[in-house]
Design a protein around this motif. Structure first.
Motif, short mmCIF file in Angstrom:
data_model
loop_
_atom_site.label_atom_id
_atom_site.label_comp_id
_atom_site.label_asym_id
_atom_site.label_seq_id
_atom_site.Cartn_x
_atom_site.Cartn_y
_atom_site.Cartn_z
N SER A 24 0.85 -1.20 0.00
CA SER A 24 0.00 0.00 0.00
C SER A 24 0.88 1.23 0.00
N CYS A 25 0.31 2.35 -0.42
CA CYS A 25 1.05 3.61 -0.46
C CYS A 25 0.06 4.76 -0.28
N ILE A 26 0.51 5.80 0.41
CA ILE A 26 -0.34 6.94 0.71
C ILE A 26 0.46 8.21 0.48
N GLU A 27 -0.17 9.24 -0.09
CA GLU A 27 0.54 10.51 -0.23
C GLU A 27 0.79 11.10 1.14
N TYR A 28 1.84 11.84 1.29
CA TYR A 28 2.33 12.28 2.60
C TYR A 28 1.30 13.08 3.37
N GLU A 29 0.60 14.03 2.73
CA GLU A 29 -0.28 14.93 3.46
C GLU A 29 -1.55 14.24 3.97
N LYS A 30 -1.80 12.98 3.54
CA LYS A 30 -2.99 12.27 4.00
C LYS A 30 -2.68 11.19 5.02
N ARG A 31 -1.44 11.17 5.52
CA ARG A 31 -1.08 10.14 6.50
C ARG A 31 -1.66 10.47 7.86
N ASN A 32 -2.08 9.46 8.59
CA ASN A 32 -2.52 9.66 9.97
C ASN A 32 -1.33 9.83 10.90
N THR A 35 10.57 13.30 -10.58
CA THR A 35 10.11 11.92 -10.45
C THR A 35 9.37 11.73 -9.14
N GLY A 36 9.87 12.34 -8.06
CA GLY A 36 9.17 12.28 -6.78
C GLY A 36 7.76 12.85 -6.87
N LYS A 37 7.62 13.95 -7.60
CA LYS A 37 6.29 14.54 -7.77
C LYS A 37 5.38 13.63 -8.58
N LYS A 38 5.93 12.98 -9.62
CA LYS A 38 5.13 12.05 -10.43
C LYS A 38 4.59 10.92 -9.56
N ILE A 39 5.45 10.38 -8.69
CA ILE A 39 5.00 9.30 -7.81
C ILE A 39 3.91 9.82 -6.87
N HIS A 40 4.16 10.99 -6.28
CA HIS A 40 3.17 11.58 -5.37
C HIS A 40 1.84 11.79 -6.07
N ASP A 41 1.86 12.36 -7.27
CA ASP A 41 0.62 12.67 -7.98
C ASP A 41 -0.12 11.41 -8.38
N THR A 42 0.63 10.37 -8.76
CA THR A 42 0.00 9.10 -9.13
C THR A 42 -0.70 8.48 -7.93
N ILE A 43 -0.05 8.54 -6.76
CA ILE A 43 -0.67 8.02 -5.55
C ILE A 43 -1.88 8.87 -5.15
N GLU A 44 -1.73 10.20 -5.25
CA GLU A 44 -2.82 11.10 -4.88
C GLU A 44 -4.06 10.87 -5.74
N ASN A 45 -3.85 10.52 -7.00
CA ASN A 45 -4.98 10.26 -7.92
C ASN A 45 -5.56 8.87 -7.75
N GLN A 46 -5.03 8.12 -6.77
CA GLN A 46 -5.54 6.80 -6.42
C GLN A 46 -5.51 5.81 -7.58
N ASN A 47 -4.49 5.93 -8.40
CA ASN A 47 -4.36 4.98 -9.51
C ASN A 47 -2.95 4.41 -9.61
N PHE A 48 -2.22 4.41 -8.46
CA PHE A 48 -0.85 3.94 -8.52
C PHE A 48 -0.75 2.49 -9.00
N PHE A 49 -1.62 1.63 -8.49
CA PHE A 49 -1.58 0.22 -8.85
C PHE A 49 -2.39 -0.12 -10.08
N ASP A 50 -2.98 0.90 -10.75
CA ASP A 50 -3.76 0.68 -11.97
C ASP A 50 -2.84 0.70 -13.18
N ASN A 51 -2.02 -0.34 -13.34
CA ASN A 51 -1.01 -0.33 -14.38
C ASN A 51 -1.06 -1.56 -15.28
N ASP A 52 -2.18 -2.24 -15.32
CA ASP A 52 -2.26 -3.45 -16.18
C ASP A 52 -2.31 -3.06 -17.65
#
Length: 375
Positions: free
Chosen positions: A268-276, A358-375
């Motif tokens: 699992s992965c979460i963008e930084y500003e949404k971490r508990n 690249t760090g921003k790309k990873i962050h934005d992909t996670i923020e858009n909730q489609n990080f694992f949507d890569n099939d």
């Protein structure tokens, strides 16, 4: 001296020779550059199969070649006693790689390279070639691979049989079969083998690696790192050596530093500003900076966290950028990546990310909730 390079840019551009093309192989720990006239190609076989980056030479100094692409300017030393330097366009020069071996000829189509002092072997499928540039400015000898096992590639020419180690962990020597026995003839200095071959050797594998066939979608690179000292309860001295974290959208990752390459998995992965829980147990030693990482005083701090399990309660990698929306800022880069609880390596942090986009790309992909949507 490096800061004067930009002042000399137009002078160098005007007087750089455009005549005879030159070739060469310039290696560093984890990768290498190939010079082909005024065009340069960088390869990082542990991070990506194929060309990592392409550059154009714009100038030359007594001890350096100066090359550039749309993102960076790089200064390549002409001898292995110096370091490689990098700068963003308009930025200051900073050391990025430690030089390894330099050879004044490289014309081969293969990209799997096995270096020793004074020469190198190149693998292209089952065809191998040996080069000794100081002795001959062309192929020294050609071989065919006749066997391979878990430890060595075995190659032969019309005159000799040679055994090439797959990694430096297996053997630091290249062997020649003579008088019915194998004898060490060269000491291996570096191995660069593409992941596209299904086996990446690099400069030695270690840790919990379980597969050498992963393709990574993102790689974050850093020029230095620090290791957590449990006894002192703080990070140790800064080690100025390139390191990186590669991750795939299938949940695989690769940590690279020094001679180590350790794979890991995350679920699992979460963008930084949404971490508990926005702070790692390793940020407590940072004092005021640790407080800033909490985001309460500086909400611009953004990034992402990778978790070992689906419940997102065991973080293993945390990336924090002080100004993720201002990637062109020339201010001091305090971007940090924390590594914690990955078997095979100590807890540590990588400092001052070299490719924040690249760090921003990873962050934005996670923020858009489609990080694992890569099939």
């Amino acid at each position: 001296m490096k800061r004067n390079v930009f002042l000399l840019f137009f002078v160098l551009l005007a007087f750089a020779s455009s005549g005879m093309a030159q070739t060469g192989l310039f290696t560093y720990n984890g990768g290498y550059f190939i010079k082909n006239g005024e065009t340069w190609y960088e390869y990082r076989p542990g991070d990506k199969a194929g060309v990592w980056a392409e550059y154009t030479q714009y100038g030359e100094e007594e001890n350096f070649y100066n090359i550039e692409n749309d993102l960076n300017v790089v200064s390549i030393p002409k001898n292995s006693s110096s370091k490689f330097y990098v700068a963003s366009k308009g930025g200051e020069w900073k050391p990025i790689y430690t030089a390894r071996n330099f050879y004044n000829i490289f014309t081969d189509d293969g990209r799997d390279i096995y270096c020793y002092n004074g020469g190198y072997f190149v693998r292209n499928g089952n065809k191998w070639k040996e080069y000794r540039p100081k002795d001959k400015q062309s192929v020294w000898s050609s071989y065919t691979q006749y066997r391979a096992d878990d430890d060595f590639f075995y190659i032969e020419s019309s005159a000799n049989k040679v055994a090439i180690p797959r990694t430096k962990d297996i053997s630091s020597n290249i062997y020649l079969y003579k008088n019915d026995e194998w004898k060490a003839i060269y000491t291996v200095s570096d191995i660069y083998e593409s992941k596209s071959n299904g086996y990446y050797a690099g400069s030695g594998n270690s840790g919990n690696s379980s597969s050498h066939q992963q393709n990574y979608d993102f790689t974050l690179t850093f020029p230095s790192y620090e290791i957590w000292d449990d006894k002192e309860e703080s990070y140790g001295n800064t080690i100025n050596s390139s390191c990186s974290v590669s991750i795939s959208r299938k949940g695989y990752g690769l940590i690279s530093y020094g001679s180590k390459k350790v794979e890991f998995k995350f679920n699992s992965c979460i963008e930084y500003e949404k971490r508990n829980d926005v702070t790692s147990s390793r940020t407590s030693d940072l004092g005021l900076l640790g407080v800033l990482f909490l985001g309460a005083l500086t909400p611009n701090y953004q990034g992402f966290t990778l978790y070992e399990n689906i419940n997102a309660d065991k973080e293993i990698v945390t990336y924090v950028d002080p100004d993720l929306d201002n990637l062109d800022s020339t201010e001091e880069n305090e971007t940090i990546l924390y590594i914690e609880g990955i078997p095979g390596i100590p807890d540590m942090r990588f400092l001052k990310c070299s490719n924040r986009r690249t760090g921003k790309k990873i962050h934005d992909t996670i923020e858009n909730q489609n990080f694992f949507d890569n099939d």
